[in-house]
Design an enzyme around this catalytic site. Structure first.
Site, PDB file in Angstrom:
ATOM      1  N   ASP A   1       0.825  -1.214   0.000  1.00 44.16           N
ATOM      2  CA  ASP A   1       0.000   0.000   0.000  1.00 44.16           C
ATOM      3  C   ASP A   1       0.858   1.262   0.000  1.00 44.16           C
ATOM      4  O   ASP A   1       2.061   1.223   0.286  1.00 44.16           O
ATOM      5  CB  ASP A   1      -0.972   0.012   1.191  1.00 44.16           C
ATOM      6  CG  ASP A   1      -0.277  -0.035   2.548  1.00 44.16           C
ATOM      7  OD1 ASP A   1       0.748  -0.732   2.676  1.00 44.16           O
ATOM      8  OD2 ASP A   1      -0.754   0.652   3.480  1.00 44.16           O
TER       9      ASP A   1
ATOM     10  N   GLU B   1      -0.127  -1.142   5.606  1.00 42.76           N
ATOM     11  CA  GLU B   1       0.972  -0.771   6.505  1.00 42.76           C
ATOM     12  C   GLU B   1       0.884   0.693   6.901  1.00 42.76           C
ATOM     13  O   GLU B   1       1.276   1.072   7.993  1.00 42.76           O
ATOM     14  CB  GLU B   1       2.321  -1.039   5.822  1.00 42.76           C
ATOM     15  CG  GLU B   1       3.536  -0.890   6.738  1.00 42.76           C
ATOM     16  CD  GLU B   1       4.166   0.486   6.713  1.00 42.76           C
ATOM     17  OE1 GLU B   1       5.135   0.714   7.461  1.00 42.76           O
ATOM     18  OE2 GLU B   1       3.718   1.376   5.950  1.00 42.76           O
TER      19      GLU B   1
HETATM   20  N1  LIG Z   1       0.849   1.915  12.046  1.00 46.39           N
HETATM   21  C1  LIG Z   1       1.755   3.007  11.755  1.00 46.39           C
HETATM   22  C2  LIG Z   1       2.265   2.862  10.366  1.00 46.39           C
HETATM   23  C3  LIG Z   1       3.120   4.002   9.897  1.00 46.39           C
HETATM   24  C4  LIG Z   1       4.089   3.635   8.864  1.00 46.39           C
HETATM   25  C5  LIG Z   1       4.900   4.745   8.261  1.00 46.39           C
HETATM   26  N2  LIG Z   1       6.154   4.199   7.861  1.00 46.39           N
HETATM   27  C6  LIG Z   1       6.945   4.825   6.993  1.00 46.39           C
HETATM   28  O1  LIG Z   1       6.630   5.857   6.461  1.00 46.39           O
HETATM   29  C7  LIG Z   1       8.269   4.177   6.689  1.00 46.39           C
HETATM   30  C8  LIG Z   1       9.092   4.993   5.762  1.00 46.39           C
HETATM   31  C9  LIG Z   1      10.359   5.443   6.387  1.00 46.39           C
HETATM   32  O2  LIG Z   1      10.353   6.236   7.314  1.00 46.39           O
HETATM   33  O3  LIG Z   1      11.373   4.990   5.931  1.00 46.39           O
HETATM   34  C10 LIG Z   1       5.124   5.907   9.207  1.00 46.39           C
HETATM   35  O4  LIG Z   1       6.154   5.997   9.883  1.00 46.39           O
HETATM   36  O5  LIG Z   1       4.230   6.757   9.254  1.00 46.39           O
HETATM   37  C11 LIG Z   1       1.036   4.330  11.903  1.00 46.39           C
HETATM   38  O6  LIG Z   1      -0.157   4.373  11.618  1.00 46.39           O
HETATM   39  O7  LIG Z   1       1.629   5.303  12.308  1.00 46.39           O
END
Ligand SMILES: N[C@@H](CCC[C@H](NC(=O)CCC(=O)O)C(=O)O)C(=O)O
Length: 361
Positions: free
Chosen positions: A75, A135
């Site tokens: 996603d 995700e």
């Molecule tokens: N359940 C969490 C998912 C958030 C995931 C997201 N991850 C990234 O953007 C990884 C990319 C990177 O930093 O290398 C995030 O950190 O927002 C939520 O809902 O917060």
């Protein structure tokens, strides 16, 4: 007849990335990309393929002593709202750079997983390729979380790599993330007779002031410096342009270093907003880097780059909680993730594929 859109996993990995970027897959809309990935993997006889809704797991059975997971989510965050933004769907290639939603986060990484799945008919480790939905949204919806619950045996491994963007180096661990809603309540009235009411939006001013005054910390964990963040990410209140608002909600996202548990992060935020009505609506712990593990150290040695911390939240956290030590390593600059002009150099995707190929060979 073959589907004309089917994925050719053995083509140039940068072209494969572009092909999967053209399948829009904002969280909740992963069915088409999951179908395409599933169909392409089913054709590979050296893989045992499983599916759980829009998550797909493909495993080799080379008979190696150790197994590694290569994992990535299918996603993306929503498309940019700004007209003319290049980080959208379909993708565009400009001077060897691929622009579009998911360019960095993380269709380049998914393309590298698919390319390795197709080409590696033998390797130093057995490999489990994991592709999953949901995700980028609240932890409760996570496709990887669902897999861990329904078929934990499919995720068993000695080590995992999340192909999240890391710009050619290993990013260790990850920050935790948590969300809170802070509410104020007022009394609705005609805005021409405001003295009859009480303005809930005005009452939110001290919440915003506490956020503006807050100095986010940088915390060193196992030699890596994790930058924290405390930010308002949404504010809402009011029902019409002539009504004194009787409620206001400020949503706050606290990104916390992996020295803290979720409970400690919650306590810190509750303390900061003492006196206000506050509720935690989401949260996921971070993960410590654990780069001294033998397989991680081997990968770092082959790459020859100093590891860095991961500031975003990634599923290294979920793998760590499952007892599988994990790192982030994938194409693209994480600083561009979620931006309006998200992009990745085509060559970076090819280089990432070469690095993982040589690590696994
Ligand atoms: N359940 C969490 C998912 C958030 C995931 C997201 N991850 C990234 O953007 C990884 C990319 C990177 O930093 O290398 C995030 O950190 O927002 C939520 O809902 O917060």
């Amino acid at each position: 007849m073959d589907n004309v859109n089917e994925l050719d996993l053995l083509q140039d990995v940068a072209v494969l990335t572009e092909q999967i970027m053209n399948i829009e897959s904002v969280s909740g809309n992963e069915r088409e990309i999951a179908d395409q990935v599933h169909q392409a993997l089913l054709k590979l006889e050296h893989l045992e393929v499983h599916r759980d809704q829009d998550a797909i797991v493909a495993r080799t059975n080379f008979g190696r002593e150790r197994r590694v997971v290569l994992a990535g989510h299918l996603d993306t965050v929503p498309l940019p709202r700004t007209e003319g933004a290049k980080g959208t769907v379909p993708a565009q290639v400009i001077d060897g750079v691929l622009y579009g939603r998911g360019a960095t986060d993380m269709k380049g990484g998914v393309a590298v997983q698919l390319a390795l799945a197709a080409e590696l008919k033998d390797a130093k480790y057995d490999v489990t390729y994991v592709f999953y939905d949901h995700e980028e949204v609240e932890a409760a919806k996570s496709g990887l979380g669902r897999l861990a619950k329904n078929s934990p045996e499919l995720l068993e491994a000695d080590f995992a790599i999340l192909l999240e963007p890391t710009n050619g180096t290993v990013e260790g661990g990850c920050n935790g993330t948590s969300r809170f809603v802070i509410r104020t309540h007022g009394k609705a009235a005609h805005s021409g007779r405001a003295w009859m009411g009480h303005n809930a939006i005005h009452d939110a001013a001290p919440i915003l002031q506490r956020l503006a005054d807050y100095q986010p910390q940088t915390i060193t964990v196992q030699g890596l410096d994790y930058r924290e963040g405390m930010n308002a990410v949404r504010i809402s209140g009011g029902i019409a342009g002539n009504v004194i608002p009787d409620y206001c909600e400020v949503e706050v996202n606290y990104r916390f270093a992996p020295d803290k548990t979720l409970a400690q992060a919650e306590a810190l935020v509750f303390d900061l907003f003492e006196g206000f009505e506050i509720e935690r609506t989401d949260g996921a712990e971070g993960a410590k880097p654990g780069l001294d593990q033998e397989i991680a150290a081997d990968l770092i040695r082959i790459l020859g780059q100093e590891p860095k911390p991961k500031y975003g939240w990634t599923d290294v956290s979920r793998f760590s909680a499952l007892g599988v030590s994990a790192v982030n390593f994938g194409p693209g600059d994480a600083l561009l993730a979620h931006s309006d002009d998200e992009h990745v150099a085509q060559e970076d995707i090819r280089t990432c594929l070469k690095s993982l190929r040589s690590w696994l060979s």
